[in-house]
Motif scaffolding. Structure first.
Motif, mmCIF file in Angstrom:
data_model
loop_
_atom_site.group_PDB
_atom_site.id
_atom_site.type_symbol
_atom_site.label_atom_id
_atom_site.label_comp_id
_atom_site.label_asym_id
_atom_site.label_seq_id
_atom_site.Cartn_x
_atom_site.Cartn_y
_atom_site.Cartn_z
ATOM 1 N N ARG A 1 3.332 0.696 58.210
ATOM 2 C CA ARG A 1 2.483 0.483 59.388
ATOM 3 C C ARG A 1 2.774 -0.823 60.112
ATOM 4 O O ARG A 1 2.477 -0.948 61.303
ATOM 5 N N ASP A 2 3.322 -1.814 59.427
ATOM 6 C CA ASP A 2 3.625 -3.099 60.063
ATOM 7 C C ASP A 2 5.101 -3.460 60.031
ATOM 8 O O ASP A 2 5.487 -4.529 60.513
ATOM 9 N N SER A 3 5.916 -2.593 59.469
ATOM 10 C CA SER A 3 7.332 -2.920 59.293
ATOM 11 C C SER A 3 8.125 -1.644 59.170
ATOM 12 O O SER A 3 7.623 -0.633 58.668
ATOM 13 N N ASN B 1 1.380 13.438 59.103
ATOM 14 C CA ASN B 1 2.118 12.300 58.569
ATOM 15 C C ASN B 1 1.596 12.029 57.163
ATOM 16 O O ASN B 1 0.603 12.620 56.723
ATOM 17 N N ASN B 2 2.251 11.152 56.436
ATOM 18 C CA ASN B 2 1.871 10.909 55.055
ATOM 19 C C ASN B 2 0.607 10.043 54.989
ATOM 20 O O ASN B 2 0.605 8.904 55.471
ATOM 21 N N GLU B 3 -0.430 10.596 54.406
ATOM 22 C CA GLU B 3 -1.705 9.914 54.251
ATOM 23 C C GLU B 3 -2.118 9.925 52.783
ATOM 24 O O GLU B 3 -1.723 10.812 52.016
ATOM 25 N N PRO C 1 -1.842 6.270 61.746
ATOM 26 C CA PRO C 1 -0.707 6.990 62.333
ATOM 27 C C PRO C 1 0.625 6.712 61.654
ATOM 28 O O PRO C 1 1.568 7.477 61.827
ATOM 29 N N ALA C 2 0.719 5.628 60.878
ATOM 30 C CA ALA C 2 1.943 5.353 60.128
ATOM 31 C C ALA C 2 1.955 6.185 58.852
ATOM 32 O O ALA C 2 1.034 6.968 58.578
ATOM 33 N N ASN C 3 2.990 6.015 58.053
ATOM 34 C CA ASN C 3 3.108 6.733 56.791
ATOM 35 C C ASN C 3 2.664 5.846 55.633
ATOM 36 O O ASN C 3 3.125 4.715 55.488
#
Length: 331
Positions: A153-155, A112-114, A132-134
């Motif tokens: 990550r929150d939206s 994923n995008n990090e 784990p989010a982008n």
């Protein structure tokens, strides 16, 4: 030099290559005449009129010349080109540390995008965000202590965050249901300029419109800077903090590079050409702006001298060369 071509413009964000953070509009144009008088190869740049000077320093930029997006560097005259990332995954964006020793970028090499940091020569890539989010579009603060970035990550829509340079102490700055992108810092480190995608009704049809906003680094005191038709994005403060460069659409819906005062007044079209122009970045001395220019057939890195408005093309490798970022002056 006059070149006759027949082609169809495509929104770069609608292609399958990795530009998920840039919102453009599909604008088909067939049978267009390209008049490119200032398309000089980089070897001619060093022979530029002494009254204008020659751009100096180092630029980081993105290119697909090796098959996928990689982060490269080159001298500001187009020479000494080096591939820094050399990875089969997406490596995108770049932001220099204030001392010029490190570069931030984002990559999906971990699935994923990090957000990553690497040394200026491309060595020691380190995953900073580890989420784990982008996470996208990192920007280093002028004091070197903080990184601004966007994340979902929150939206479902991306919001703007800041974190310490080791990835700790993550704080969310924006809280809404709107898409936001491209946070960059004021030279004094007290403000962040960013793009917010607004939803508007045009002739009973809901459309999206990007506008530039500025806020304090705690997310407070938001102020809208642009009130223009079309999508405005890519805002960058000038080195003295008095101006902001950005890209947006002119009256014919073509994307151009603009400057304005830091309060949003006195908007000026710098490029004023028939190519599509994006992603401006100021030289450390404030005399030049590097930017992306071209069509869906070919995007290249250009520079424009702010006093003379003369333009010089730095890259020619097919197919995409874009998003140049000037390395800060070495102290």
């Amino acid at each position: 030099m006059i070149i006759f071509l027949t082609f169809k413009f495509n929104n770069p964000s609608k292609t399958k290559d990795p530009m998920p953070s840039i919102q453009h509009f599909l604008r088909p144009i067939v049978g267009i005449l390209l008049l490119i008088q200032s398309c000089k190869p980089s070897t001619e740049l060093s022979a530029n009129n002494e009254a204008n000077g020659v751009p100096r320093g180092v630029l980081a930029f993105l290119t697909t010349r090796d098959g996928n997006f990689e982060v490269y560097t080159m001298n500001a005259d187009g020479r000494e080109v080096n591939n820094l990332t050399q990875n089969k995954a997406l490596d995108f964006w770049s932001s220099w540390s204030p001392d010029g020793k490190y570069i931030l970028f984002y990559s999906n090499r971990d699935g994923n995008n990090e957000i990553y940091r690497m040394d200026a020569d491309g060595s020691n890539p380190t995953n900073l965000s580890n989420h784990p989010a982008n996470d996208y579009l990192p920007a280093w603060s002028p004091d070197g202590k903080t990184i601004a970035f966007t994340s979902n990550r929150d939206s479902d829509n991306r919001e703007i965050y800041i974190m310490a340079i080791d990835g700790s102490n993550v704080r969310r700055l924006t809280h809404n249901d709107l898409f936001e992108e491209v946070p960059t810092w004021s030279p004094n480190g007290k403000q962040i300029v960013f793009t917010r995608q607004l939803e508007e009704m045009v002739d009973t049809v809901k459309t999206t419109n990007g506008e530039l906003f500025v806020m304090d680094i705690d997310g407070k005191n938001e102020k809208r800077l642009t009130f223009r038709e079309g999508y405005d994005s890519g805002g960058k403060f000038s080195p003295n903090g008095k101006k902001i460069a950005f890209y947006g659409q002119d009256s014919s819906k073509n994307f151009e590079i603009f400057t304005m005062n830091a309060d949003g007044t006195d908007v000026v079209n710098l490029t004023n050409d028939i190519l599509e122009d994006y992603s401006p970045d100021w030289s450390p001395d404030g005399k030049w702006i590097a930017y992306t220019s071209g069509t869906s057939k070919q995007y290249d890195v250009w520079v424009i001298h702010l006093k003379s408005l003369k333009k010089f093309r730095l890259t020619t490798e097919p197919k995409r060369n874009e998003t140049p970022v000037w390395r800060p002056d070495q102290k």
